[in-house]
Enzyme design. Structure first.
Site, PDB file in Angstrom:
ATOM      1  N   CYS A  60     -22.485  28.345  -3.996  1.00 24.24           N
ATOM      2  CA  CYS A  60     -22.367  29.060  -2.718  1.00 24.24           C
ATOM      3  C   CYS A  60     -21.227  30.089  -2.758  1.00 24.24           C
ATOM      4  O   CYS A  60     -20.161  29.837  -3.316  1.00 24.24           O
ATOM      5  CB  CYS A  60     -22.119  28.059  -1.600  1.00 24.24           C
ATOM      6  SG  CYS A  60     -22.071  28.830   0.026  1.00 24.24           S
ATOM      7  N   CYS A  64     -15.296  27.419   1.435  1.00 25.37           N
ATOM      8  CA  CYS A  64     -14.915  26.256   2.261  1.00 25.37           C
ATOM      9  C   CYS A  64     -14.186  25.223   1.394  1.00 25.37           C
ATOM     10  O   CYS A  64     -14.778  24.705   0.429  1.00 25.37           O
ATOM     11  CB  CYS A  64     -16.158  25.633   2.884  1.00 25.37           C
ATOM     12  SG  CYS A  64     -17.265  26.865   3.616  1.00 25.37           S
ATOM     13  N   CYS A  67     -15.762  21.705   0.246  1.00 21.84           N
ATOM     14  CA  CYS A  67     -17.171  21.594  -0.159  1.00 21.84           C
ATOM     15  C   CYS A  67     -17.379  21.524  -1.671  1.00 21.84           C
ATOM     16  O   CYS A  67     -16.800  22.300  -2.430  1.00 21.84           O
ATOM     17  CB  CYS A  67     -17.956  22.772   0.414  1.00 21.84           C
ATOM     18  SG  CYS A  67     -19.734  22.586   0.159  1.00 21.84           S
ATOM     19  N   CYS A 104     -33.292  16.878   8.085  1.00 16.17           N
ATOM     20  CA  CYS A 104     -32.343  17.998   8.065  1.00 16.17           C
ATOM     21  C   CYS A 104     -32.277  18.565   6.649  1.00 16.17           C
ATOM     22  O   CYS A 104     -31.953  17.838   5.706  1.00 16.17           O
ATOM     23  CB  CYS A 104     -30.948  17.521   8.446  1.00 16.17           C
ATOM     24  SG  CYS A 104     -30.904  16.599   9.984  1.00 16.17           S
ATOM     25  N   CYS A 135     -34.578  20.088  11.210  1.00 11.47           N
ATOM     26  CA  CYS A 135     -33.277  20.752  11.338  1.00 11.47           C
ATOM     27  C   CYS A 135     -33.030  21.496  10.038  1.00 11.47           C
ATOM     28  O   CYS A 135     -33.373  20.996   8.967  1.00 11.47           O
ATOM     29  CB  CYS A 135     -32.175  19.720  11.577  1.00 11.47           C
ATOM     30  SG  CYS A 135     -30.535  20.455  11.716  1.00 11.47           S
ATOM     31  N   CYS A 195     -27.088  22.128  16.700  1.00  9.16           N
ATOM     32  CA  CYS A 195     -26.327  21.006  16.132  1.00  9.16           C
ATOM     33  C   CYS A 195     -25.037  21.609  15.596  1.00  9.16           C
ATOM     34  O   CYS A 195     -25.072  22.460  14.704  1.00  9.16           O
ATOM     35  CB  CYS A 195     -27.128  20.366  14.998  1.00  9.16           C
ATOM     36  SG  CYS A 195     -26.207  19.147  14.045  1.00  9.16           S
ATOM     37  N   ARG A 267     -23.065  12.427  16.279  1.00  8.57           N
ATOM     38  CA  ARG A 267     -23.460  11.835  14.986  1.00  8.57           C
ATOM     39  C   ARG A 267     -22.257  11.476  14.133  1.00  8.57           C
ATOM     40  O   ARG A 267     -21.388  12.324  13.880  1.00  8.57           O
ATOM     41  CB  ARG A 267     -24.386  12.778  14.214  1.00  8.57           C
ATOM     42  CG  ARG A 267     -24.889  12.115  12.922  1.00  8.57           C
ATOM     43  CD  ARG A 267     -25.952  12.929  12.182  1.00  8.57           C
ATOM     44  NE  ARG A 267     -26.988  13.325  13.089  1.00  8.57           N
ATOM     45  CZ  ARG A 267     -27.314  14.597  13.328  1.00  8.57           C
ATOM     46  NH1 ARG A 267     -26.700  15.569  12.705  1.00  8.57           N
ATOM     47  NH2 ARG A 267     -28.260  14.873  14.178  1.00  8.57           N
TER      48      ARG A 267
HETATM   49  N1  SAM Z   1     -24.002  26.163   3.956  1.00  9.77           N
HETATM   50  C1  SAM Z   1     -24.262  25.727   5.263  1.00  9.77           C
HETATM   51  C2  SAM Z   1     -23.060  25.804   6.161  1.00  9.77           C
HETATM   52  O1  SAM Z   1     -21.948  25.757   5.685  1.00  9.77           O
HETATM   53  O2  SAM Z   1     -23.268  25.865   7.365  1.00  9.77           O
HETATM   54  C3  SAM Z   1     -24.843  24.335   5.345  1.00  9.77           C
HETATM   55  C4  SAM Z   1     -24.371  23.239   4.454  1.00  9.77           C
HETATM   56  S1  SAM Z   1     -22.710  22.669   4.719  1.00  9.77           S
HETATM   57  C5  SAM Z   1     -22.561  21.578   3.354  1.00  9.77           C
HETATM   58  C6  SAM Z   1     -22.821  21.695   6.185  1.00  9.77           C
HETATM   59  C7  SAM Z   1     -21.586  20.949   6.657  1.00  9.77           C
HETATM   60  O3  SAM Z   1     -21.320  19.838   5.836  1.00  9.77           O
HETATM   61  C8  SAM Z   1     -20.276  21.694   6.688  1.00  9.77           C
HETATM   62  O4  SAM Z   1     -20.152  22.553   7.765  1.00  9.77           O
HETATM   63  C9  SAM Z   1     -19.290  20.545   6.793  1.00  9.77           C
HETATM   64  O5  SAM Z   1     -19.064  20.196   8.138  1.00  9.77           O
HETATM   65  C10 SAM Z   1     -20.008  19.392   6.090  1.00  9.77           C
HETATM   66  N2  SAM Z   1     -19.351  19.058   4.812  1.00  9.77           N
HETATM   67  C11 SAM Z   1     -19.458  19.726   3.652  1.00  9.77           C
HETATM   68  N3  SAM Z   1     -18.719  19.146   2.694  1.00  9.77           N
HETATM   69  C12 SAM Z   1     -18.121  18.077   3.256  1.00  9.77           C
HETATM   70  C13 SAM Z   1     -17.215  17.088   2.774  1.00  9.77           C
HETATM   71  N4  SAM Z   1     -16.774  17.090   1.518  1.00  9.77           N
HETATM   72  N5  SAM Z   1     -16.798  16.130   3.623  1.00  9.77           N
HETATM   73  C14 SAM Z   1     -17.238  16.132   4.903  1.00  9.77           C
HETATM   74  N6  SAM Z   1     -18.085  17.037   5.411  1.00  9.77           N
HETATM   75  C15 SAM Z   1     -18.521  18.011   4.611  1.00  9.77           C
HETATM   76 FE1  SF4 Z   2     -21.310  27.022   1.227  1.00  7.95          FE
HETATM   77 FE2  SF4 Z   2     -20.422  24.532   1.289  1.00  7.95          FE
HETATM   78 FE3  SF4 Z   2     -19.299  26.354   2.826  1.00  7.95          FE
HETATM   79 FE4  SF4 Z   2     -21.813  25.522   3.378  1.00  7.95          FE
HETATM   80  S1  SF4 Z   2     -19.943  24.303   3.464  1.00  7.95           S
HETATM   81  S2  SF4 Z   2     -21.053  27.630   3.356  1.00  7.95           S
HETATM   82  S3  SF4 Z   2     -22.535  25.155   1.280  1.00  7.95           S
HETATM   83  S4  SF4 Z   2     -19.274  26.342   0.586  1.00  7.95           S
END
Ligand code: SAM
Ligand code: SF4
Ligand code: DTB
Length: 331
Positions: A60, A64, A67, A104, A135, A195, A267
């Protein structure tokens, strides 16, 4: 305590002072208030079951810091291509057989490309045809993409605000909090249910957690689903060594969410493998009424069906039925 915060009316005009006062009550008073409101709108012994699938994993472009799927934050997960529609539908069938009422699908994208939209639409149509709510979480959407998703019948779009506006740039630098609110408004405008929630355990303060919930609770309409994630620390990312969240503080946040957004499903999302049964039971008491089932989330582990069945049996909890909201007000 301001009288209005006890009334259970659905409000979008909460103030910071009210939210702080609710959050700062003695724990027993906070939980009693949350559970009382919970019972006004929901069956307290029913929990909605969603299942997640990563339809496009890794690589990606966003950074973040929490992630596993970022190509920019030190995470090492390899990128994969968009999954084939038939494979997604085969997984969705299994989830339905195991009791999921919502499916989802998540993609590690900054935003979807137009060339991917036909497959995404086919996933939505196919999962709906199986009789589950759909979702998607695909990143930023433009107006045309939102309309295409709506046209395919998408029920919910997940797009988390993740933390407070003030803390946002400490966690993510490739987009802003305002970008997230923009996409949420576009989704809402198109008539797709929202959501949106966040993550606890990224080094934010109690004030940031209150502000995150307040940002959701002061949207013109509350998100129908509010996922509260506990950070799953991912090796090699900037938050790999983040300090764990105090479970009591976590439960306080759930209770505040329930009180500020009394009709929304709250949730208990990522992080349940690191929670005791007792902590999860307190979350259910504080107003949690949805979980992700199954042994994986997107890339990380989840407790799995056997463990959750044992927990539900101990607590006398039953899965919420398929037609969605067992919401007294909607009867
Ligand atoms: N890329 C899209 C986005 O960021 O909206 C969708 C996927 S992203 C993985 C969805 C959510 O997963 C993130 O906004 C975050 O809240 C949660 N998430 C991701 N990595 C995580 C982690 N290591 N621990 C807890 N929540 C996590
Ligand atoms: Fe990309 Fe992960 Fe951020 Fe979603 S949470 S935008 S998958 S880096
Ligand atoms: C949400 O708030 N949590 C889910 C879902 N919405 C998309 C994702 C949790 C991801 C946990 C880390 C992983 O599996 O990689």
């Amino acid at each position: 305590m301001p009288k209005d915060s006890q009334s259970g009316a659905v409000r979008s005009d909460w103030t910071r002072a009210e939210a702080e006062a609710i959050y700062g009550q003695p724990f027993m008073d906070l939980l009693f208030q949350a559970q009382t409101l919970h019972r006004a709108y929901f069956d307290p012994n029913r929990v909605q079951m969603s299942r997640l699938l990563s339809v496009k994993t890794g690589g990606c472009a966003e950074d973040c810091s929490y992630c596993s799927q970022s190509a920019r934050n030190g995470a090492t997960l390899p990128a994969s291509k968009l999954m084939e529609v038939e494979r997604v539908l085969a997984e969705a069938r299994k989830a339905k057989d195991a009791g999921a009422t919502r499916y989802c699908m998540g993609a590690a994208w900054r935003e979807p490309k137009d060339r991917d939209m036909p497959a995404i639409e086919a996933m939505v149509r196919g999962v709906r045809a199986l009789g589950m709510e759909t979702c998607m979480t695909l990143g930023v959407l433009d107006d045309r993409q939102v309309l295409r998703l709506k046209g395919a019948g998408l029920d919910y779009y997940n797009h988390n605000i993740d933390t407070s506006e003030a803390f946002y740039s400490k966690v993510i630098t490739t987009r802003t909090f305002a970008d997230r609110i923009d996409t949420l408004a576009r989704v809402r405008e198109a008539g797709i249910r929202v959501c949106s929630g966040g993550i606890l355990g990224m080094g934010e303060t109690a004030g940031d957690r209150i502000d995150m919930l307040l940002a959701l609770a002061t949207l013109p309409e509350h998100p129908e689903s509010v996922p509260i994630n506990m950070l799953i620390p991912i090796a090699d990312t900037p938050l790999a060594e983040a300090a764990p969240v105090d479970p009591i503080d976590f439960v306080r946040v759930v209770a505040l969410g329930r009180i500020l957004m009394p009709k929304s499903h709250m949730r208990l999302s990522a992080g349940r493998t690191a929670m005791s049964d007792e902590m999860q039971a307190l979350c259910f008491f504080a107003g949690t009424n949805s979980i992700f089932m199954g042994d994986t989330l997107l890339t990380a582990a989840n407790p799995g069906e056997d463990k959750d069945q044992r927990l539900f049996a101990r607590l006398g909890i039953l899965p919420e039925e398929a037609s969605g909201q067992v919401c007294k007000s909607a009867e």
